[in-house]
Design a protein around this motif. Structure first.
Motif, short mmCIF file in Angstrom:
data_model
loop_
_atom_site.label_atom_id
_atom_site.label_comp_id
_atom_site.label_asym_id
_atom_site.label_seq_id
_atom_site.Cartn_x
_atom_site.Cartn_y
_atom_site.Cartn_z
N ASN A 44 0.92 -1.07 0.06
CA ASN A 44 0.09 -0.08 0.00
C ASN A 44 0.80 1.25 -0.14
O ASN A 44 0.30 2.38 -0.60
CB ASN A 44 -0.98 0.01 1.07
CG ASN A 44 -0.17 -0.01 2.55
OD1 ASN A 44 0.90 -0.36 2.61
ND2 ASN A 44 -0.83 0.33 3.70
N LYS A 51 6.24 1.69 -3.60
CA LYS A 51 5.86 1.14 -4.88
C LYS A 51 7.26 0.57 -5.20
O LYS A 51 7.25 -0.62 -6.00
CB LYS A 51 5.75 2.54 -5.82
CG LYS A 51 5.27 2.01 -7.12
CD LYS A 51 4.96 3.20 -7.90
CE LYS A 51 4.68 2.99 -9.43
NZ LYS A 51 4.46 4.27 -10.11
N TYR A 107 3.48 5.03 -3.43
CA TYR A 107 2.50 5.24 -4.61
C TYR A 107 1.93 6.70 -4.61
O TYR A 107 1.96 7.42 -3.66
CB TYR A 107 1.60 4.38 -4.13
CG TYR A 107 1.59 2.72 -4.25
CD1 TYR A 107 1.67 2.36 -5.77
CD2 TYR A 107 2.18 1.95 -3.23
CE1 TYR A 107 2.06 0.94 -5.72
CE2 TYR A 107 2.21 0.72 -3.39
CZ TYR A 107 2.33 0.27 -4.71
OH TYR A 107 2.86 -1.22 -4.74
N ASP A 108 1.28 7.15 -5.73
CA ASP A 108 0.81 8.49 -5.94
C ASP A 108 -0.45 8.58 -5.47
O ASP A 108 -1.18 9.59 -5.92
CB ASP A 108 1.31 8.78 -7.31
CG ASP A 108 0.61 7.95 -8.47
OD1 ASP A 108 0.01 6.95 -7.91
OD2 ASP A 108 0.82 8.39 -9.53
N ASP A 109 -1.23 7.50 -5.09
CA ASP A 109 -2.58 7.42 -4.91
C ASP A 109 -2.91 7.49 -3.30
O ASP A 109 -4.09 7.33 -2.65
CB ASP A 109 -3.33 6.58 -5.28
CG ASP A 109 -2.84 5.18 -4.96
OD1 ASP A 109 -1.95 5.00 -4.58
OD2 ASP A 109 -3.42 4.04 -5.33
N TYR A 129 7.51 12.04 -5.18
CA TYR A 129 7.08 10.57 -4.61
C TYR A 129 8.24 9.64 -4.24
O TYR A 129 8.10 8.46 -4.04
CB TYR A 129 5.93 9.80 -5.68
CG TYR A 129 4.83 10.54 -5.70
CD1 TYR A 129 3.86 10.64 -4.62
CD2 TYR A 129 4.60 11.37 -6.88
CE1 TYR A 129 2.85 11.28 -5.00
CE2 TYR A 129 3.36 11.92 -6.98
CZ TYR A 129 2.26 11.89 -5.73
OH TYR A 129 1.20 12.70 -6.09
#
Lengths: 323, 646
Positions: free
Chosen positions: B121, B124, B143-145, B207
């Motif tokens: 989660n 990356k 992660y970019d979300d 990120y």
């Protein structure tokens, strides 16, 4: 009257100073290091030492004892009651909510106990020696000697565990509940602590009111009233009770001041977030600032209660001269 | 009137009967059964690693769950109300912190008690480079979300910023404590306030960031622990600041006041966090009830689970009624129940499920190794032979527990891998007065009061009139300190009162406050020798995923509270160093050394292991997927837990 009041207040000042010195001395004599209890054990040595030194200084423990006392008293006058090591916040912030809860609880308890105890005490006095009087005398004796935790646990067992009618403890959730649901939840959570404290409190009050009434009913003016052919109700309530109220007024004043005092055992058993439970937790956690501040507060309330009782007594009984 | 009186009298009678009545469960039988189960090490292993969930089908007519299906209500003891990292050490506060701020770290502790990178989660990609100077650089791409609960994105500068913030002297001055940044290049200088630039941190892009571990700290078996970093919402924590970075490191820049900001956070955000990244957001903490609401912007936990409940409520309840409240439906869950009577009550109810696991740790008698009679290992072994540990488990845990024979917990992966070797190599610790006397005959306390006549064990009686003495005529006296209102202290008193005199030991016990125990055990090195009194204490310990034995038993920590027993042993020290200096992937070598460590530790017997609890998490029948372990409390698996109508 004014002179009397000023004199009494002046006498109270050294009393309160003595109490504060004793409380401060006791708190300093308590074993253990409060800073160590606050710090996590996961810190490495140098981190621990730095955190320890910072907290030690923050709590003012690096000063001499007289300096600590003077700072403490000075801060009290500024409304700063110290820092709770248990809650890691100023004592006044940690105390506000429990104090409010205790007042709410005690308002209910005092209303119920006065409503129940005064009529019962009068009735026992007028029916002296009868079944009613005997029953309540025994009831008073039993409940007066009954430990509050025993009564509280019994009520939890019956109404919480067996019947499931009332919550076994805790407080209502003011964040999720609203409106009627919230009020209902408050009533449910208050029910068992209120019943417990009311039962425990009425025992003494019944006996007090009864004795005051018996004393009043034995006076000559009551005999005169009866011989005039007055109705029994008029004799009891207009003549006897009004005079019996003079000593009873002191317990009513005491009741008002008791709004601020928590019931440590009952609140702890019911996990009611009041001042009594807070005190127990503070003692267990060695939260010295909390302990001495609360004890000083209770001492001042107690001393004020005695003063106001005396004044009220003088006001309601013209035979007593305040001088 | 007569009817009312009759009613009141009946009520009084019912009250009396109810209060005097006992619960109908038979704890005696179950205690015996459980004791038999827990003395089998294989069973312990299974229980510890997998947990067991029991439903019951008999009994009792209490109400069904009264809490809404979208709300989980968890009972606990009193919370302190510190809900951000750096403050307080209450485990109940920690549950709230995990739910509000958890699941966003780069490295996490798994339910099995190991460390892992959060690839599912958060991370990356993670690249590792070994530098020429022996340092090691880890580059994380997140992660970019990922989002905060207010919808703002979680970015790399917030990970770097969290270390800059938590490792700053200003954060410490605000009353917080943190180990963030430890092990990284430049940590000491930054932590001491000598520089504003943290050399081991680099912000690479939106990120991506890197962490360089100092060669001084490497290799380290628990290397991943230095890399556990979470994000910090800078607009709240340090208004006006941004993170700047170049080849020299990272620092805060902009128009900000770090001192004022940290103090403000310590006085406000700490008690009511506003912007958080965990699965639930803070709603309120009133009257010892903490309410949290679903964070719609939360991505998923470390295993990809998404939370399903709308509210999580954690409230303080009485420890006397907590299980009854679950049975009655007032609560959905209480965790860590150890009392036999409560467990029996829960087993007898059809309204609850039980989930059990063994503690990753043990309760013990800790013995001082640098002073007093317990400085001699033979005395320590004699004391271990004079206590009936099965009786302790029955008395303290109602039979629900087991014990260990050295410095480990049965849930630890090392124990599970090497259980057979341990069983072979560790000596059984059994209650035997004769054995105790043999150990003591090898010490200086082998004489009668005259200091010359050999002690004769057959003359020793339970009244303690015949004691062992040394050549100087000093009696063998062990001073023990235990906390008040503690059943362990009580059973130690009972056991040694009966058994110690049979081996010629006078065992005195003093009961008092935990702070006094802290002063006399952890900080004994601060007490002048002539003022020292106690050489024996009862307390308990737990092991986390980072079980670095060097910190507890290493010689570098003599004279500090880390090596609280003040045990000075070359071989043990060497083993602890060898273990920690392995690289993370050398698990076999680590386990081999771990067994050697346990054997040596047991020879020295600095602590007498007494019991290892079996914990029970008790949940309402509507609550699903409670797979707690010693390393994963309910808060760690909150995204798995659901509720369904039953």
């Amino acid at each position: 009257m004014g002179k009397y009041l000023v004199k009494r207040i002046i006498i109270l000042i050294p009393v309160i100073i003595c109490i504060s010195i004793i409380l401060f001395g006791i708190s300093k004599a308590m074993p253990g290091d409060p800073v160590r209890a606050m710090l996590p054990t996961t810190l490495k040595e140098e981190q621990y030492q730095a955190a320890y030194d910072a907290m030690y200084e923050r709590l003012g423990l690096d000063k001499s004892l007289p300096e600590q006392y003077v700072r403490w008293i000075g801060n009290l006058f500024l409304g700063e009651f110290g820092y709770s090591t248990m809650y890691n916040r100023p004592v006044k912030d940690a105390v506000a909510e429990p104090l409010k809860n205790t007042i709410i609880l005690n308002v209910f308890v005092n209303i119920f106990y006065l409503i129940i105890a005064i009529p019962l005490g009068i009735k026992c006095a007028t029916k002296r020696g009868g079944f009613f009087d005997n029953f309540w005398s025994v009831f008073s004796l039993v409940t007066y000697s009954l430990p509050s935790f025993f009564l509280a646990l019994s009520l939890i067992y019956i109404f919480g565990i067996k019947l499931g009618w009332l919550p076994m403890g805790g407080m209502p959730n003011t964040s999720i509940l609203a409106g009627t649901d919230l009020y209902l939840s408050w009533l449910k959570h208050l029910a068992l602590p209120v019943i417990t404290l009311t039962i425990i409190s009425i025992a003494g009050a019944i006996r007090y009111v009864k004795n005051a009434m018996i004393d009043a009913l034995s006076q000559d003016y009551i005999r005169t009233a009866r011989s005039k052919g007055l109705n029994t109700k008029v004799v009891v309530y207009s003549h006897a009770f009004r005079n019996a109220l003079i000593p009873v007024s002191t317990i009513i004043v005491g009741t008002l001041f008791s709004l601020f005092s928590g019931s440590a055992i009952t609140e702890t058993v019911f996990t009611y977030n009041g001042i009594g439970k807070l005190m127990v937790a503070a003692v267990n956690q060695r939260d010295t600032q909390m302990i001495i501040t609360m004890n000083l507060f209770f001492s001042i309330v107690s001393v004020a209660s005695v003063l106001v009782s005396d004044i009220i007594y003088g006001l309601v009984d013209p035979r007593v001269k305040l001088s | 009137m007569k009817k009312i009186l009759a009613l009141i009298l009946m009520l009084a009678m019912v009250l009396s009967l109810a209060a005097c009545g006992n619960k109908t469960t038979d704890s005696g039988n179950t205690n015996t059964d459980t004791k038999n189960e827990t003395t089998t090490t294989d069973d312990k292993k299974d229980d510890a690693s997998e947990g067991t969930t029991e439903g019951t089908d008999d009994n009792a007519g209490a109400a069904t769950s009264g809490t809404p299906l979208d709300t989980l209500v968890v009972g606990c003891a009193e919370m302190n109300g510190d809900f951000i990292g750096g403050f307080g050490n209450s485990s109940y506060d920690q549950d709230i912190k995990t739910i509000l701020h958890g699941f966003c770290d780069t490295v996490y502790q798994t339910a099995a008690g190991s460390l892992d990178v959060a690839y599912e989660n958060v991370v990356k990609a993670m690249d590792t480079v070994e530098n020429a100077d022996g340092s090691k650089t880890y580059t994380f791409t997140i992660y970019d979300d990922l989002k905060w609960n207010n919808g703002d994105p979680i970015t790399a500068d917030q990970y770097v910023g969290s270390i800059l913030y938590a490792a700053s002297p200003e954060w410490l001055a605000a009353g917080a404590s943190s180990t963030a940044g430890e092990g990284m290049v430049g940590y000491s200088a930054y932590y001491a306030g000598e520089t504003k630039v943290f050399a081991g941190l680099k912000l690479i892009d939106e990120y991506t960031f890197s962490i360089t571990l100092d060669s001084e700290y490497l290799p380290y078996f628990y290397e991943l622990s230095y890399l556990a970093v979470g994000p910090l919402y800078l607009p709240n924590y340090l208004p006006g600041a941004t993170v700047a970075s170049d080849e020299t490191g990272s620092w805060f820049e902009g128009d900000f006041d770090l001192t004022a900001a940290t103090q403000n956070i310590a006085a406000t955000e700490r008690f009511a966090p506003t912007v958080t990244c965990g699965p639930y957001k803070f709603v309120s903490f009133d009257n010892q009830i903490c309410t949290m609401e679903l964070n719609e912007n939360f991505k998923c936990d470390y295993e990809g689970n998404v939370p399903t409940l709308k509210y999580v409520v954690q409230k303080a309840v009485s420890m006397d009624t907590d299980v009854d409240q679950v049975i009655a439906g007032e609560l959905d869950m209480v965790g860590g129940v150890i009392e036999g009577s409560k467990i029996e009550a829960a087993k007898a109810s059809s309204n609850v499920n039980l989930h059990s696991y063994f503690r990753s740790g043990y309760g013990m008698i800790a013995l001082v190794c640098d002073w007093g009679p317990t400085a001699d290992p033979n005395v320590r072994w004699a004391l271990a032979s004079l206590i009936d540990r099965a009786a302790v488990i029955d008395y303290v845990l109602g039979g629900y527990g087991g014990t260990v024979d050295a410095e480990y917990g049965t849930a630890q992966w090392t124990y599970q891998e090497r259980v057979a070797e341990l069983a072979e190599q560790l000596k059984p610790i059994t209650f035997n007065v004769e054995t105790a006397n043999k150990y003591l005959d090898a010490t200086e306390w082998k004489f009668e009061a005259d200091g010359t006549t050999p002690f004769d064990a057959s003359k020793a009686t339970a009244d303690g009139s015949y004691l062992r003495h040394n050549a100087a005529g000093e009696p063998l006296v062990v001073e023990h300190f235990g906390t008040t209102e503690n059943t362990v202290t009580d059973i130690i008193e009972i056991q040694y009162a009966a058994n110690a005199p049979l081996a010629g030991i006078k065992f005195n016990i003093t009961k008092g406050d935990f702070n006094v125990l802290l002063d006399n055990y952890y900080y004994s090195y601060e007490i002048p020798e002539e003022e020292r009194i106690y050489s024996s204490f009862n307390l308990a310990t737990n092991f986390t995923a980072v079980d670095d034995k060097w910190y507890s038993w290493g010689q570098d920590w003599l004279g500090t509270w880390y090596n609280a027993n003040q045990l000075d042993d070359d071989k043990l020290n060497e083993l602890t160093l060898k273990m920690r200096e392995l690289s993370s992937d050398q698990t076999e070598e680590y386990a081999d050394l771990w067994v050697e460590f346990q054997v040596r530790w047991q020879e020295l017997m600095p602590n007498i292991p007494l019991y290892s609890n079996e914990y029970f998490d008790i949940t309402g029948i509507n609550v699903d997927n409670v797979n707690t372990t010693p390393y994963a409390a309910y808060s760690n698996i909150i995204c798995q837990i659901g509720k369904s109508a039953k």
